[in-house]
Design a protein around this motif. Structure first.
Motif, PDB file in Angstrom:
ATOM      1  N   ARG A  35      -7.824  -8.874   2.054  1.00  0.00           N
ATOM      2  CA  ARG A  35      -7.931  -7.686   1.187  1.00  0.00           C
ATOM      3  C   ARG A  35      -8.824  -7.994  -0.015  1.00  0.00           C
ATOM      4  NH1 ARG A  35      -3.027  -8.538   3.794  1.00  0.00           N
ATOM      5  NH2 ARG A  35      -1.947  -6.700   4.563  1.00  0.00           N
ATOM      6  N   HIS A  50      -4.364 -10.504  -3.217  1.00  0.00           N
ATOM      7  CA  HIS A  50      -3.451  -9.386  -2.933  1.00  0.00           C
ATOM      8  C   HIS A  50      -2.097  -9.940  -2.509  1.00  0.00           C
ATOM      9  CE1 HIS A  50      -1.719  -5.730  -1.309  1.00  0.00           C
ATOM     10  NE2 HIS A  50      -2.801  -5.034  -1.665  1.00  0.00           N
ATOM     11  N   GLU A  62      -9.228  -3.280  -3.288  1.00  0.00           N
ATOM     12  CA  GLU A  62      -7.971  -2.829  -2.641  1.00  0.00           C
ATOM     13  C   GLU A  62      -6.752  -3.267  -3.460  1.00  0.00           C
ATOM     14  OE1 GLU A  62      -9.467  -4.581   1.235  1.00  0.00           O
ATOM     15  OE2 GLU A  62      -7.843  -3.315   1.972  1.00  0.00           O
ATOM     16  N   PRO A 106       0.800  -1.236   0.000  1.00  0.00           N
ATOM     17  CA  PRO A 106       0.000   0.000   0.000  1.00  0.00           C
ATOM     18  C   PRO A 106       0.830   1.281   0.000  1.00  0.00           C
ATOM     19  CG  PRO A 106      -0.449  -1.353   1.962  1.00  0.00           C
ATOM     20  CD  PRO A 106       0.443  -2.152   1.076  1.00  0.00           C
ATOM     21  N   ASP A 163      -4.161  -0.640  -5.096  1.00  0.00           N
ATOM     22  CA  ASP A 163      -2.729  -0.649  -4.783  1.00  0.00           C
ATOM     23  C   ASP A 163      -1.884  -0.874  -6.041  1.00  0.00           C
ATOM     24  OD1 ASP A 163      -3.355  -0.154  -2.166  1.00  0.00           O
ATOM     25  OD2 ASP A 163      -3.185  -2.241  -1.511  1.00  0.00           O
TER      26      ASP A 163
END
Ligand code: NAD
Ligand code: UD1
Length: 339
Positions: free
Chosen positions: A321, A237, A325, A187, A329
């Motif tokens: 996640r 993720h 998201e 992130p 990212d």
């Protein structure tokens, strides 16, 4: 602090796992030959950790070099072996190079670990070992299928090597993590995926198209037997994937046997179509994508996604996640790269 050797630690998944290991209280030690990584990944790790990670630049196939790393570091509690060549198409063109790198590096590593009495190994495998499964979602007991590329076969062969080693009571406790589709970035946008040349994978292609580096994105096939006609995958993720390695190592440490092998699926358990990825990316980035519907890509499986019951129960791990998201990212990382 326990030291964990991370081969391929400057690469995409390795660099994120180095961060996760540090955050979990381990001391990661990176080995990488930078065949598919850039030194900037080490700078990115440094920016997140606020300290330089220990790095050895060298080749995992070089037994003398690996021996020196273990000798110099003293007690290494375990190894996470990411180092491998990973481009499916290239493996069809250069099969010998792929078998040499991916299989030999594991053999050298196992011999070095035995010599230095290092008991724990987490190996990067892939959902590619399941091919197009007959039943979904895929559990670890789902039969493996003949690989469709030399790259895929290196993962199947490496799993067999580990299986044989354990059967012969080789002194190693190993986990093979079968990754589904890793996407996204840290992130902070200090580290992420650095595709060299034209990306083959969907998300780097999407982010490059959004950044104007690619004119448009082609959706490979919309006549599959899926809800919107496009392929289904389990996109995870990369930080969730990184966390799974920490949990895998902690699991190995708790096992009493002197040799074992376990397989775990690492995915979210949720299928998403190519069109859903495109739509979610547009929402997460606020950028409208220029895409077209095109023919199927040869070799693609129609759909695959994980049953993560075993990972949840035994590792105490679950992806947290969302696709949104992950794509947010990935986009932040692309924007940083484009600066
Ligand atoms: P990557 O190419 O970004 O990372 C691999 C790293 O290993 C690179 O930094 C490369 O320089 C290094 N390396 C390669 N051969 C080496 C050698 N002989 N000695 C030392 N360093 C070497 O790839 P990634 O996406 O981070 O993948 C990591 C692992 O996960 C690989 O084993 C890959 O096959 C596996 N995997 C990746 C995916 C994916 O979609 N990214 C999916 C399933 C499995
Ligand atoms: C591919 C590899 C697989 C490898 C994985 C991770 C093949 C056949 N499979 O899987 O072995 O483990 O990458 O590196 O190469 N797509 C588009 N347009 C694009 C790119 C992709 O529509 O420009 C679609 C694909 O058809 C697929 C989905 O997006 O349905 C995901 O593709 P990709 O990211 O390449 O991953 P996989 O095909 O799952």
């Amino acid at each position: 602090m326990q030291k964990i050797l991370v081969t391929g630690g400057a690469g995409y998944i390795g660099s994120h796992t180095v961060v996760a290991l540090h955050e979990a209280g381990f001391e990661p030690v990176i080995v990488d030959n930078f065949s598919n990584a850039d030194k900037s990944a080490i700078d990115g790790i440094k920016a997140i950790l606020q300290k330089s990670p220990t790095l050895y630049q060298g080749d995992c196939n070089d037994a003398a070099f690996m021996d020196q790393v273990f000798a110099k570091e003293g007690k290494i509690a375990g190894v996470i072996h990411f180092a491998a060549s990973k481009a499916v198409g290239e493996s069809v063109q250069k099969p010998i190079q792929y078998y040499a790198n991916n299989i030999n590096s594991l053999l050298v590593l196992l011999q070095t670990m035995e010599k230095h009495q290092c008991p724990h190994l987490v190996f990067s495998s892939s959902c590619t070992v399941y091919g197009q499964p007959d039943e979904l979602p895929v559990t670890e007991a789902t039969p493996k299928k003949q690989a469709t590329s030399p790259y895929g076969n290196t993962k199947a062969v490496c799993e067999e090597i580990l299986e044989d080693a354990v059967t012969a009571k080789y002194p190693i406790k190993a986990i093979a993590l079968r990754y589904f589709n890793p996407i996204g970035a840290h992130p902070s946008a200090h580290i992420g995926e650095l595709p060299i040349g034209v990306p083959n994978n969907l998300v780097p292609f999407v982010t490059q198209a959004a950044a104007g580096i690619r004119e448009k994105i082609t959706v490979f096939g919309n006549d599959y037997d899926t809800p919107d006609g496009t392929c289904l995958r389990d996109y995870i993720h990369v930080m969730d994937l990184a966390d799974a390695h920490v949990k895998a190592f902690e699991f190995l440490e708790k096992q009493n046997q002197s040799s074992l092998i376990e397989y775990f699926n690492v995915g979210t358990g949720k299928p998403n179509s190519v069109l859903e990825v495109i739509q979610t990316f547009e929402e997460a980035s606020g950028v409208k994508l220029n895409y077209e519907l095109g023919p199927r890509r040869p070799g693609d499986v129609e759909q695959t996604y994980a049953d993560v019951t075993k990972s949840t129960k035994l590792l105490g791990w679950k992806a947290t996640r969302s696709l949104f998201e992950s794509l947010r990212d990935a986009w932040n990382w692309q924007q940083k790269l484009s600066q």
